[in-house]
Motif scaffolding. Structure first.
Motif, PDB file in Angstrom:
ATOM      1  N   SER A   1       0.824  -1.211   0.000  1.00 12.10           N
ATOM      2  CA  SER A   1       0.000   0.000   0.000  1.00 12.10           C
ATOM      3  C   SER A   1       0.855   1.257   0.000  1.00 12.10           C
ATOM      4  CB  SER A   1      -0.930   0.024   1.215  1.00 12.10           C
ATOM      5  OG  SER A   1      -0.164   0.175   2.406  1.00 12.10           O
ATOM      6  N   GLY A   2       2.071   1.156   0.549  1.00 11.37           N
ATOM      7  CA  GLY A   2       2.966   2.318   0.570  1.00 11.37           C
ATOM      8  C   GLY A   2       2.620   3.316   1.645  1.00 11.37           C
ATOM      9  N   LYS A   3       1.640   3.008   2.485  1.00  6.01           N
ATOM     10  CA  LYS A   3       1.235   3.946   3.534  1.00  6.01           C
ATOM     11  C   LYS A   3       1.778   3.485   4.892  1.00  6.01           C
ATOM     12  CE  LYS A   3      -3.022   5.801   1.547  1.00  6.01           C
ATOM     13  NZ  LYS A   3      -4.472   6.023   1.771  1.00  6.01           N
ATOM     14  N   TYR A   4       2.194   4.483   5.694  1.00  4.13           N
ATOM     15  CA  TYR A   4       2.674   4.220   7.048  1.00  4.13           C
ATOM     16  C   TYR A   4       2.081   5.282   7.964  1.00  4.13           C
ATOM     17  CZ  TYR A   4       5.982   1.643   4.214  1.00  4.13           C
ATOM     18  OH  TYR A   4       6.539   0.803   3.286  1.00  4.13           O
ATOM     19  N   ILE A   5       2.088   4.972   9.233  1.00  2.83           N
ATOM     20  CA  ILE A   5       1.555   5.907  10.220  1.00  2.83           C
ATOM     21  C   ILE A   5       2.622   6.115  11.289  1.00  2.83           C
ATOM     22  CG2 ILE A   5      -0.224   6.320  11.956  1.00  2.83           C
ATOM     23  CD1 ILE A   5      -2.121   4.615  10.299  1.00  2.83           C
ATOM     24  N   LEU A   6       2.974   7.381  11.486  1.00  2.00           N
ATOM     25  CA  LEU A   6       3.921   7.761  12.532  1.00  2.00           C
ATOM     26  C   LEU A   6       3.102   8.175  13.749  1.00  2.00           C
ATOM     27  CD1 LEU A   6       6.960   8.171  13.107  1.00  2.00           C
ATOM     28  CD2 LEU A   6       6.672  10.566  12.383  1.00  2.00           C
ATOM     29  N   LYS A   7       3.323   7.503  14.869  1.00  2.00           N
ATOM     30  CA  LYS A   7       2.435   7.702  16.024  1.00  2.00           C
ATOM     31  C   LYS A   7       3.222   7.583  17.323  1.00  2.00           C
ATOM     32  CE  LYS A   7      -1.686   5.666  18.194  1.00  2.00           C
ATOM     33  NZ  LYS A   7      -2.325   6.978  18.476  1.00  2.00           N
ATOM     34  N   GLU A   8       2.732   8.304  18.326  1.00  2.00           N
ATOM     35  CA  GLU A   8       3.314   8.184  19.674  1.00  2.00           C
ATOM     36  C   GLU A   8       3.067   6.782  20.190  1.00  2.00           C
ATOM     37  OE1 GLU A   8       3.221   7.831  23.921  1.00  2.00           O
ATOM     38  OE2 GLU A   8       1.386   7.960  22.721  1.00  2.00           O
ATOM     39  N   TYR A   9       4.130   6.182  20.770  1.00  2.00           N
ATOM     40  CA  TYR A   9       4.026   4.782  21.217  1.00  2.00           C
ATOM     41  C   TYR A   9       4.881   4.602  22.478  1.00  2.00           C
ATOM     42  CZ  TYR A   9       4.076  -0.348  20.968  1.00  2.00           C
ATOM     43  OH  TYR A   9       3.934  -1.688  21.236  1.00  2.00           O
ATOM     44  N   ASN A  10       4.203   4.506  23.610  1.00  2.00           N
ATOM     45  CA  ASN A  10       4.882   4.338  24.907  1.00  2.00           C
ATOM     46  C   ASN A  10       5.910   5.437  25.176  1.00  2.00           C
ATOM     47  OD1 ASN A  10       3.439   1.963  25.408  1.00  2.00           O
ATOM     48  ND2 ASN A  10       5.010   0.679  24.463  1.00  2.00           N
ATOM     49  N   GLY A  11       5.530   6.685  24.831  1.00  2.00           N
ATOM     50  CA  GLY A  11       6.382   7.833  25.126  1.00  2.00           C
ATOM     51  C   GLY A  11       7.427   8.141  24.075  1.00  2.00           C
ATOM     52  N   VAL A  12       7.525   7.307  23.050  1.00  2.00           N
ATOM     53  CA  VAL A  12       8.473   7.560  21.955  1.00  2.00           C
ATOM     54  C   VAL A  12       7.718   7.488  20.629  1.00  2.00           C
ATOM     55  CG1 VAL A  12      10.469   6.697  23.248  1.00  2.00           C
ATOM     56  CG2 VAL A  12       9.113   5.120  21.858  1.00  2.00           C
ATOM     57  N   MET A  13       8.458   7.574  19.504  1.00  9.15           N
ATOM     58  CA  MET A  13       7.834   7.494  18.191  1.00  9.15           C
ATOM     59  C   MET A  13       7.799   6.052  17.711  1.00  9.15           C
ATOM     60  SD  MET A  13       9.368  10.707  16.028  1.00  9.15           S
ATOM     61  CE  MET A  13       9.238  12.401  16.608  1.00  9.15           C
ATOM     62  N   GLY A  14       6.686   5.692  17.119  1.00  9.39           N
ATOM     63  CA  GLY A  14       6.553   4.376  16.519  1.00  9.39           C
ATOM     64  C   GLY A  14       6.150   4.484  15.070  1.00  9.39           C
ATOM     65  N   VAL A  15       6.782   3.696  14.220  1.00 12.27           N
ATOM     66  CA  VAL A  15       6.421   3.648  12.808  1.00 12.27           C
ATOM     67  C   VAL A  15       5.569   2.398  12.595  1.00 12.27           C
ATOM     68  CG1 VAL A  15       7.239   3.542  10.439  1.00 12.27           C
ATOM     69  CG2 VAL A  15       8.536   4.824  12.152  1.00 12.27           C
TER      70      VAL A  15
END
Length: 330
Positions: free
Chosen positions: A249-263
């Motif tokens: 799909s080529g899509k990703y989501i950058l999101k807060e995850y346990n106080g850090v960044m998660g891809v």
């Protein structure tokens, strides 16, 4: 004349008397043993009757206090005096009531063979079978004697467990690795030296182009992913297939995850996802779609960016994702 008749009569009487006495003595001598035996039998019978009467009377007199210690000992001594307990030396048929029947292997017993590998602490069940004919009726002691190379872990008529200790590593490891342009599954070749032909250890190929996976997965496959057993192998291949499809799909989501960044891969396409999903269920879903963790705390970022990361920032390509990460982590 009359005196002569009296003398004759007296003589006849004497002869008859002597004959009777002689006959009595003769028959008495012949039947002496039979008479003695009958008398002895009568005496023994009388004695047995007397013993039974004594025993019954003792039991009747003490039936109420039979459990008490002193009375019980007295009764036991009296009965023992009357009927001595048979010795096993004199009577081979006497069997002690305390004898416990020793368990043995039966035709219905299940025999389980195990292998324990010391180098990687793996316990494996090799097979479980019915006992062969030569095992039937063996006791635990006999099994330990006949099979010294095994540890006897369990022994019962229902199941016997035999364990072999192996100073080595299990042979059920596999290596998932790049094979040409796709994914290959190899038997464990780690202890085979450096000059080996990988194709000799190839078990299967998976039609997933490695270059169509994200670079993190490509790097893992270049080094080789070591898995143990069929179940772990199946889980890893299933995960790689899912990552391949998500990456298309080529899509990703950058999101807060346990106080850090998660891809993350695009988890919003999952049927379980909704905007009002509870946090605990959202966290379970995110674990399945996590691509990579960026060890950059979100607490030091601007408030507007922090709010966006809490909602999740969607990016449409790998290039866009790399640029965002460079901006946010610099």
């Amino acid at each position: 004349m009359r005196s002569k008749k009296i003398f004759v009569i007296a003589s006849v009487i004497c002869i008859i008397a002597i004959s009777i006495i002689a006959v009595n003595r003769f028959y008495g001598y012949i039947f002496k043993d039979d008479i003695t035996d009958k008398q002895d039998d009568e005496i023994v019978l009388d004695n047995n009757i007397e013993k039974d009467n004594i025993k019954n009377k003792v039991l009747e007199d003490n039936s109420e206090n039979l459990i008490s210690g002193d009375n019980y000992l007295d009764i036991k001594e009296k009965i023992t005096d009357i009927e001595p307990i048979a010795s096993s030396k004199n009577n081979e048929d006497v069997i002690s009531v305390d004898t416990v029947k020793e368990p043995k292997i039966m035709s219905s017993t299940r025999i389980e063979y195990q292998n324990y590998y010391t180098l990687d602490d793996k316990l494996e069940i090799e097979k479980e079978i019915e006992p062969p004919y030569y095992m039937i009726n063996l006791t635990r002691e006999q099994m330990e004697e006949f099979y010294p190379e095994f540890q006897l872990i369990a022994f019962s008529p229902e199941k016997v467990i035999l364990r072999r200790i192996i100073e080595d590593r299990s042979d059920k490891y596999y290596i998932i690795k790049r094979h040409n342009t796709n994914i290959g599954v190899f038997h464990d070749y780690r202890d085979k030296g450096e000059d080996i032909e990988l194709d000799e250890y190839l078990r299967d190929t998976i039609d997933i182009p490695v270059n169509d996976l994200v670079w993190e997965e490509q790097e893992k496959l270049n080094n080789g992913i070591i898995v143990y057993g069929e179940e772990e192998l199946s889980q890893n291949l299933k995960k790689l297939w899912q990552l391949y499809r998500l990456n298309q799909s080529g899509k990703y989501i950058l999101k807060e995850y346990n106080g850090v960044m998660g891809v993350f891969y695009d988890y919003k396409k999952d049927e379980k996802y909704s905007s009002d999903l509870k946090q605990d269920r959202l966290n379970d879903l995110l674990k399945d779609y996590l691509r990579k963790v960026i060890e950059t705390p979100v607490s030091g970022l601007e408030e507007e960016l922090m709010n966006k990361l809490k909602e999740g920032i969607t990016v449409n390509s790998e290039v866009e994702l790399i640029r965002l990460l460079e901006n946010y982590t610099s």
